[in-house]
Scaffold this motif. Sequence first.
Motif, PDB file in Angstrom:
ATOM      1  N   ARG A  32       0.799  -1.168  -0.068  1.00 56.89           N
ATOM      2  CA  ARG A  32       0.137   0.126  -0.055  1.00 56.89           C
ATOM      3  C   ARG A  32       0.901   1.265  -0.030  1.00 56.89           C
ATOM      4  N   PHE A  33       0.269   2.262  -0.622  1.00 57.56           N
ATOM      5  CA  PHE A  33       0.962   3.672  -0.899  1.00 57.56           C
ATOM      6  C   PHE A  33       0.438   4.464   0.403  1.00 57.56           C
ATOM      7  N   ARG A  34       1.573   5.365   0.835  1.00 62.12           N
ATOM      8  CA  ARG A  34       1.252   6.501   1.663  1.00 62.12           C
ATOM      9  C   ARG A  34       2.034   7.793   1.488  1.00 62.12           C
ATOM     10  N   CYS A  35       1.295   8.687   1.447  1.00 60.12           N
ATOM     11  CA  CYS A  35       2.179  10.000   1.339  1.00 60.12           C
ATOM     12  C   CYS A  35       2.118  10.608   3.026  1.00 60.12           C
ATOM     13  N   ARG A  36       3.381  10.754   3.300  1.00 58.62           N
ATOM     14  CA  ARG A  36       3.277  11.105   4.846  1.00 58.62           C
ATOM     15  C   ARG A  36       3.694  12.647   4.796  1.00 58.62           C
ATOM     16  N   THR A  37       3.715  13.360   3.899  1.00 55.38           N
ATOM     17  CA  THR A  37       3.781  14.680   3.965  1.00 55.38           C
ATOM     18  C   THR A  37       2.458  15.458   3.650  1.00 55.38           C
ATOM     19  N   ASN A 341      16.750  15.249  -4.858  1.00 55.86           N
ATOM     20  CA  ASN A 341      15.473  16.011  -4.721  1.00 55.86           C
ATOM     21  C   ASN A 341      15.648  17.201  -3.835  1.00 55.86           C
ATOM     22  N   ASP A 342      16.867  17.818  -4.039  1.00 49.61           N
ATOM     23  CA  ASP A 342      17.026  19.055  -3.258  1.00 49.61           C
ATOM     24  C   ASP A 342      16.905  20.448  -4.237  1.00 49.61           C
ATOM     25  N   MET A 343      15.899  20.699  -4.675  1.00 48.78           N
ATOM     26  CA  MET A 343      16.006  21.668  -5.498  1.00 48.78           C
ATOM     27  C   MET A 343      15.247  22.845  -5.441  1.00 48.78           C
ATOM     28  N   GLY A 344      14.855  23.058  -4.300  1.00 45.29           N
ATOM     29  CA  GLY A 344      14.088  24.364  -3.494  1.00 45.29           C
ATOM     30  C   GLY A 344      12.643  23.743  -2.909  1.00 45.29           C
ATOM     31  N   PRO A 345      11.798  23.327  -3.821  1.00 42.01           N
ATOM     32  CA  PRO A 345      10.598  22.996  -2.962  1.00 42.01           C
ATOM     33  C   PRO A 345      10.678  21.696  -2.157  1.00 42.01           C
ATOM     34  N   MET A 346       9.919  21.729  -1.435  1.00 43.08           N
ATOM     35  CA  MET A 346      10.104  20.518  -0.163  1.00 43.08           C
ATOM     36  C   MET A 346       9.920  19.056  -0.855  1.00 43.08           C
ATOM     37  N   PRO A 347      10.598  18.187  -0.791  1.00 48.13           N
ATOM     38  CA  PRO A 347      10.529  16.902  -1.213  1.00 48.13           C
ATOM     39  C   PRO A 347       9.095  16.016  -0.582  1.00 48.13           C
ATOM     40  N   LEU A 348       8.688  15.282  -1.239  1.00 45.91           N
ATOM     41  CA  LEU A 348       7.624  14.525  -0.908  1.00 45.91           C
ATOM     42  C   LEU A 348       8.267  13.028  -0.160  1.00 45.91           C
ATOM     43  N   ASN A 349       7.434  13.118   0.993  1.00 46.32           N
ATOM     44  CA  ASN A 349       7.805  11.752   1.780  1.00 46.32           C
ATOM     45  C   ASN A 349       6.696  10.696   1.550  1.00 46.32           C
ATOM     46  N   ILE A 350       6.939   9.825   0.624  1.00 46.58           N
ATOM     47  CA  ILE A 350       6.209   8.802   0.011  1.00 46.58           C
ATOM     48  C   ILE A 350       6.777   7.411  -0.050  1.00 46.58           C
ATOM     49  N   VAL A 351       5.877   6.511   0.418  1.00 48.22           N
ATOM     50  CA  VAL A 351       6.439   5.330   0.680  1.00 48.22           C
ATOM     51  C   VAL A 351       5.427   4.242   0.024  1.00 48.22           C
ATOM     52  N   ILE A 352       5.801   3.025  -0.448  1.00 53.24           N
ATOM     53  CA  ILE A 352       4.978   1.903  -0.527  1.00 53.24           C
ATOM     54  C   ILE A 352       5.466   0.807   0.098  1.00 53.24           C
ATOM     55  N   LYS A 353       4.753  -0.015   1.012  1.00 54.77           N
ATOM     56  CA  LYS A 353       5.072  -0.761   1.967  1.00 54.77           C
ATOM     57  C   LYS A 353       4.527  -1.978   1.942  1.00 54.77           C
ATOM     58  N   MET A 354       4.944  -3.273   1.941  1.00 53.23           N
ATOM     59  CA  MET A 354       4.199  -4.281   2.212  1.00 53.23           C
ATOM     60  C   MET A 354       3.255  -4.511   3.460  1.00 53.23           C
ATOM     61  N   THR A 355       1.945  -4.894   2.948  1.00 54.42           N
ATOM     62  CA  THR A 355       1.224  -4.897   4.325  1.00 54.42           C
ATOM     63  C   THR A 355       0.796  -6.246   4.573  1.00 54.42           C
ATOM     64  N   ARG A 356       0.558  -6.985   3.743  1.00 49.24           N
ATOM     65  CA  ARG A 356       0.233  -8.460   3.912  1.00 49.24           C
ATOM     66  C   ARG A 356       1.012  -9.445   2.904  1.00 49.24           C
ATOM     67  N   CYS A 357       1.126 -10.731   3.482  1.00 49.23           N
ATOM     68  CA  CYS A 357       1.943 -11.598   2.774  1.00 49.23           C
ATOM     69  C   CYS A 357       1.013 -13.189   2.836  1.00 49.23           C
TER      70      CYS A 357
END
Length: 393
Positions: A32-37, A341-357
């Motif tokens: 599943r994807f999550r945007c922490r920003t 990604n250090d260009m001026g705008p704040m980078p996104l803190n995004i992840v995709i994590k395994m949640t089930r197996c």
Amino acid sequence: MIIRSLLDTDLYKFTMMQVVLHQYPAAQVEYRFRCRTPGIDLVPLVGRLRDEIDALCTLRFTDSELDYLRGLRFIDSDFVDFLGLFQLNAKYVTVRPSDTAQGEIDLVISGPWLHTILFEVPLLAIINELYFASAHPTIDLGEGRARLHDKIARLRDTPGYERVRVADYGTRRRFSRDWHEEALGIMQAGWGSQLAGTSNVWFAMRQGLVPIGSMAHEYLQAFQSLGPRLRDSQTAALEAWAREYRGDLGIALSDVYGMDAFLRDFDMYFCKLFDGARHDSGDPFDWGDRMLAHYEANRVDPRTKTLVFSDGLTIPRVMELYKHFEGRCHLSFGVGTNLTNDMGPMPLNIVIKMTRCNGQPVAKLSDSPGKSMCDDPDYIAYLRRVFDLPAAA
């Protein structure tokens, strides 16, 4: 089309995928994807994201790419033969606006682990590039170049840090594919041998760099379902890795259950078998001091082992860590977002994590608040009890 090669991903995706092919080809997983920003509206990107996923799923490995993989000492010929037939399938990915959180998207990857493991990194890179192209369409790359040159000069020109080597770990949160390639060229020219390599296999092949990586959190998380019993899942994952690579790719990831649980499982056998360990959450100085003390307690000379630091590093942080640990062990530093990604705008803190197996929840119990991700709070509580860890604050 943002992703133009299936090699445009991190090396550890292939090293883990080889274990999956050989030992767990029937495993079924969910990510599943999550945007922490906070405050980021990704919903307008959904249509373009679906188009990019469809384009990604048209890609096949080329003969030259397969030849490159075949030339890596730890990649087996039968795995390369499998990749020659491999193609990602969009049926395993669903993406739509969230029903519960305005501006957020629900992105789920579900299917055979063997056929879904390569989705994570390119999807994160796609989301980043779509977002920054939309939110900052007229950004001046000159600012990014200036910042990168300053970082290079600081490390290169400060006396006492000539032996520091830095690797690029920035694929998943890069500003764009083209900037990533340009940035690596700048790093090569400015750092020379101080650039240890890159986690990105495509750019390693194209630019003559060393591809770097071993295992990620999903690998150890999956063993919560694959292992003989939950308490032994971390040990089972390390044993399976050792069966596959026979001492090669010997950097163990230490923070799936927190440092206390890792040290309980990382006994004398693993201390001697693995080349070192990687830090990815919690205080890095405390982690490193504890890791070196653990080696000494297990009658292993820490100076023969490698500590890999990779948690949100900046070049000043790299230099602080080097000063603290220099001479006590071998050191490696993986820097991601701060390089790509250090260009001026704040980078996104995004992840995709395994949640089930295999239909069961899996989770990471991070040493850093906010890094854990699981859709079953009861399972998190159970996992903490099994590994004798305190309840989350």
